[in-house]
Write an enzyme that holds these catalytic residues in place. Structure first.
Site, PDB file in Angstrom:
ATOM      1  N   GLN A 153       0.823  -1.202   0.000  1.00 55.10           N
ATOM      2  CA  GLN A 153       0.000   0.000   0.000  1.00 55.10           C
ATOM      3  C   GLN A 153       0.863   1.262   0.000  1.00 55.10           C
ATOM      4  OE1 GLN A 153      -2.979   0.030   3.067  1.00 55.10           O
ATOM      5  NE2 GLN A 153      -3.519   2.174   2.753  1.00 55.10           N
ATOM      6  N   CYS A 159      -6.740   0.756   1.723  1.00 51.72           N
ATOM      7  CA  CYS A 159      -6.551  -0.616   2.204  1.00 51.72           C
ATOM      8  C   CYS A 159      -7.781  -1.466   1.931  1.00 51.72           C
ATOM      9  CB  CYS A 159      -6.223  -0.623   3.690  1.00 51.72           C
ATOM     10  SG  CYS A 159      -7.490   0.130   4.737  1.00 51.72           S
ATOM     11  N   HIS A 314      -8.537  -0.459   9.886  1.00 55.27           N
ATOM     12  CA  HIS A 314      -7.763  -0.996   8.762  1.00 55.27           C
ATOM     13  C   HIS A 314      -8.452  -2.241   8.220  1.00 55.27           C
ATOM     14  CE1 HIS A 314      -4.251  -1.341   6.297  1.00 55.27           C
ATOM     15  NE2 HIS A 314      -3.783  -2.450   6.875  1.00 55.27           N
ATOM     16  N   ASN A 338      -2.000  -8.351   5.630  1.00 49.97           N
ATOM     17  CA  ASN A 338      -2.073  -6.894   5.762  1.00 49.97           C
ATOM     18  C   ASN A 338      -1.664  -6.243   4.441  1.00 49.97           C
ATOM     19  OD1 ASN A 338      -1.758  -4.186   6.389  1.00 49.97           O
ATOM     20  ND2 ASN A 338      -0.552  -4.526   8.229  1.00 49.97           N
ATOM     21  N   TRP A 340      -0.527  -3.503   3.779  1.00 50.26           N
ATOM     22  CA  TRP A 340       0.710  -2.729   3.859  1.00 50.26           C
ATOM     23  C   TRP A 340       1.897  -3.517   3.314  1.00 50.26           C
ATOM     24  CZ3 TRP A 340       0.699  -0.207   9.436  1.00 50.26           C
ATOM     25  CH2 TRP A 340      -0.301   0.784   9.486  1.00 50.26           C
TER      26      TRP A 340
END
Length: 724
Positions: A153, A159, A314, A338, A340
């Site tokens: 990300q 997200c 998130h 995740n 990220w």
């Protein structure tokens, strides 16, 4: 299940999007026509006079579901809508003929495409737009296949979209609709790409140029983990264009992206007050290859990482759920990723936690990736504690089929219309009577079906205005009324998509869309019905179920075959391997012992290959399917301790159950040949072993014609044993 599988849409080298499966040409066997050639021999042995049982492996109805889903998607893609009336092929051809790189005037490399409020004005002025060819000497659309681990990300808070995208990479049947294969940086590159998203009943083709926004030399958008791989950034740009700007991706609903990527139906489950059958729903969703995601509470400030590693406000992807042997019992654990690309749970079952010390090394090595890649395991108990919402999406709600004892299908009705405002009786309250009296009613008849779970899902989707930046929050919903217009159930939300599931008794009901102002909507009603007859002239519109009774199981092999076959005609060993690992190994116990190897699949194929050409036809695969499902039932029955393996005594019993004969010496040799160091036989090896034993047994019986021995030449013997 394959916890490390990624959708392979690329080769080991840089490429455009090649086929997921490399076609392997097989040498023709010229000797097989001699005398009773191998083709004839196998034809004899795989078609014994007695009828074989018809059984279906758990998860095989998924293939039926995927087959219908693919057919529906293909039909919709033929009527593809073009955003802004931009035709990808025509625009690319025009650019190539003129020697120009495409520049998209409808989504220009300007602040308007970023959005005026995404960043402070001084930062907006510093944004630069660069093409991949300016960033890398050898840019690629896809490198080494498509995976969630390609995604990291960027500065934009999307997200929710990336969590859905991470799940999409695990489900090829949906991914291929979103990411067309006719593009790349090598052949016919003209700076133009296109992607497809589902919008209110139609697939929409979105054309973009490949200029990407950068701020201070860094990606403003998602950036790939591999520096020269650009499919995540380009797909995100196309979705931003569909939504109006990158700014409109900064915060959103995971459920919206799941539907936009699939055209399916999504259901949200609150984890603070979960339904009592949530664990069954989750397991059914995992078996039926649904897209899944989850999110944490946004009551605190977004993107705050707690000490335990979980980020508040998130969205995450759910990438697996499994029951694993732990100490002296079993443990349900969930795998989460995740967007990220880093940052993981630090509690029980996390990477390096002590819980993994009590898991057999073979399973630990299969399940655990001890890397800071954003993916981690946690227990179901911790999952409920740490997350607020669970999202599940598929073409139809097959994840609600758990507990059914019948063969179930899901039918769907679609309605597009305009909803008038309803009368309000007080502050922010709706008048059911007003809604029923002023709005159109949609009548449904719930069939007399003995469903043990939920049998109706209703999805009401608001159609946004063309300029989505100006779309205002609107509370929408629907009422379900029975006789005398009495309101039985209602569901309202501020979301774009209001979906809920119900268990309704047989009868006639009315569905009434409602809101406090006029809006255009798409209403979809999914109803569970019973039975599926493959000889019927009318095909059910959606999908088939997860659990199928034995008497109806045999019909499913056609859909499985068509899903994986080359142009619907044959499958080779590579395709057979993918089919077996994705369909047969959906069962928890059978998957514990490992996957089908390519070499074992070549051996299985050779045993069933009537034409001796290295491929299976539908008829040949049908014979294999019946044997597979029969031996799956036997394996499940004989694996009494649910270890995922058979020991020598259990193998002996399995051979007897199958009606085959083997003395003690042969059983020991089979365990030695197909077992591990401890003599244990996994399901995949058990299949190879039993198919060969069955094949050779029937071959001898048919060739001996009642005698105790047969006679063949050396070449006949070598032809038989060297191929099969």
């Amino acid at each position: 299940m394959d916890f490390d599988a990624v959708t392979a849409l690329g080769s080991a080298r840089c490429s455009t999007i090649p086929s997921a499966k490399r076609d392997r040409s097989w040498a023709s066997h010229t000797l097989l026509g001699h005398r009773f050639g191998l083709g004839k021999l196998i034809a004899i042995l795989v078609c014994p006079s007695q009828e074989r049982g018809t059984m279906l492996a758990p998860g095989s109805a998924l293939t039926l579901e995927r087959g219908w889903q693919t057919a529906r998607a293909a039909e919709s893609l033929q009527n593809l809508k073009k955003l802004n009336n931009q035709d990808f092929s025509r625009l690319r051809a025009q650019c190539l003929s003129q020697g120009l790189l495409f520049e998209d005037a409808t989504f220009p490399a300007q602040v308007s495409s970023v959005g005026p409020n995404l960043l402070p004005e001084d930062k907006l002025r510093r944004i630069q737009w660069k093409r991949p060819t300016e960033l890398q000497r050898n840019p690629c659309l896809v490198v080494d296949g498509i995976s969630r681990f390609d995604i990291m990300q960027g500065e934009i808070g999307d997200c929710w979209m990336l969590a859905a995208l991470g799940s999409l990479t695990l489900q090829k049947q949906f991914l291929e609709n979103v990411l067309p294969k006719d593009q790349g940086f090598q052949d016919n590159y003209a700076g133009i790409f296109h992607f497809r998203f589902w919008q209110y009943g139609d697939w929409v083709d979105v054309v973009i140029d490949d200029r990407l926004p950068f701020l201070n030399g860094r990606y403003l958008s998602v950036h790939p983990r591999t520096s020269n791989e650009f499919w995540p950034s380009l797909l995100e740009k196309a979705y931003a264009k569909l939504r109006g700007s990158y700014q409109n991706l900064h915060g959103g609903c995971l459920s919206d992206a799941l539907v936009d990527f699939t055209g399916g139906v999504q259901v949200q489950f609150p984890l603070k007050d979960p339904p009592p059958d949530l664990e069954e729903i989750l397991k059914a969703a995992d078996r039926s290859q649904c897209l899944m995601g989850c999110s944490t509470s946004s009551q605190l400030k977004r993107n705050i990482e707690l000490r335990n590693g979980i980020v508040q406000g998130h969205a995450y992807t759910i990438t697996g759920a499994v029951k694993i042997r732990y100490k002296n019992g079993w443990k349900h654990i969930i795998r989460i990723w995740n967007p990220w690309g880093h940052g993981e749970w630090k509690g029980p079952w996390s990477d390096g936690s002590s819980q993994w010390d009590h898991v057999e090394p073979k399973y630990r090595e299969t399940l655990l990736r001890n890397k800071d890649d954003g993916e981690f395991w946690m227990s179901c108990e911790n999952f409920l504690e740490q997350f607020s919402w669970l999202y599940i999406c598929n073409s139809t709600p097959v994840f609600l089929n758990f507990g059914d004892q019948h063969c179930a299908t899901w039918s769907v009705e679609r309605h597009v219309s305009l909803c008038s405002p309803v009368r309000v009786t007080g502050r922010n309250s709706y008048s059911p009577a007003g809604a029923v009296s002023t709005n159109m009613q949609y009548f449904i008849k719930v069939p007399d079906y003995d469903s043990k779970t939920y049998n109706v899902v209703i999805s009401l989707m608001r159609k946004h205005a063309e300029d989505q930046q100006d779309a205002k929050p609107l509370k929408i919903g629907f009422l379900i009324t029975g006789e005398n217009s009495r309101v039985l159930k209602e569901s309202f939300s501020m979301a774009r998509d209001v979906t809920n599931y119900f268990s309704l008794s047989p009868g006639t009901y009315a569905i009434v869309p409602a809101a406090n102002q006029e809006f255009e909507f798409l209403l979809r009603v999914f109803m569970k019905t019973q039975d599926y007859n493959e000889n019927s002239n009318s095909l059910p519109s959606p999908v088939l179920p997860m659990e199928v009774p034995k008497q109806n199981r045999d019909s499913s092999y056609k859909a499985a075959f068509l899903r994986y076959a080359t142009q619907g005609s044959v499958i080779d060993a590579s395709q057979l391997q993918q089919l077996l690992n994705e369909v047969i190994l959906q069962d928890e116990m059978t998957s514990l012992g490992g996957r089908f190897s390519f070499d074992s699949c070549r051996g299985i194929l050779a045993l069933m290959d009537l034409n001796s050409n290295g491929r299976l036809t539908l008829q040949e695969f049908g014979t294999l399917w019946r044997s597979l499902t029969k031996y799956m039932d036997i394996f499940s029955k004989e694996d009494r301790n649910h270890s995922g393996f058979l020991d020598v005594s259990e193998l002996r019993s399995a051979i007897q159950t199958a009606g085959l004969v083997a003395n003690e010496q042969l059983v020991r040799l089979m365990a030695l040949r197909y077992g591990d160091g401890a003599g244990r036989i996994s399901f995949s090896d058990f299949i190879c072993c039993m198919l060969r034993l069955e094949t050779v047994t029937h071959a001898f019986q048919n060739l001996a014609e009642g005698e105790s021995r047969i006679s063949m030449t050396a070449m006949e013997w070598l032809t038989l044993v060297m191929y099969t």
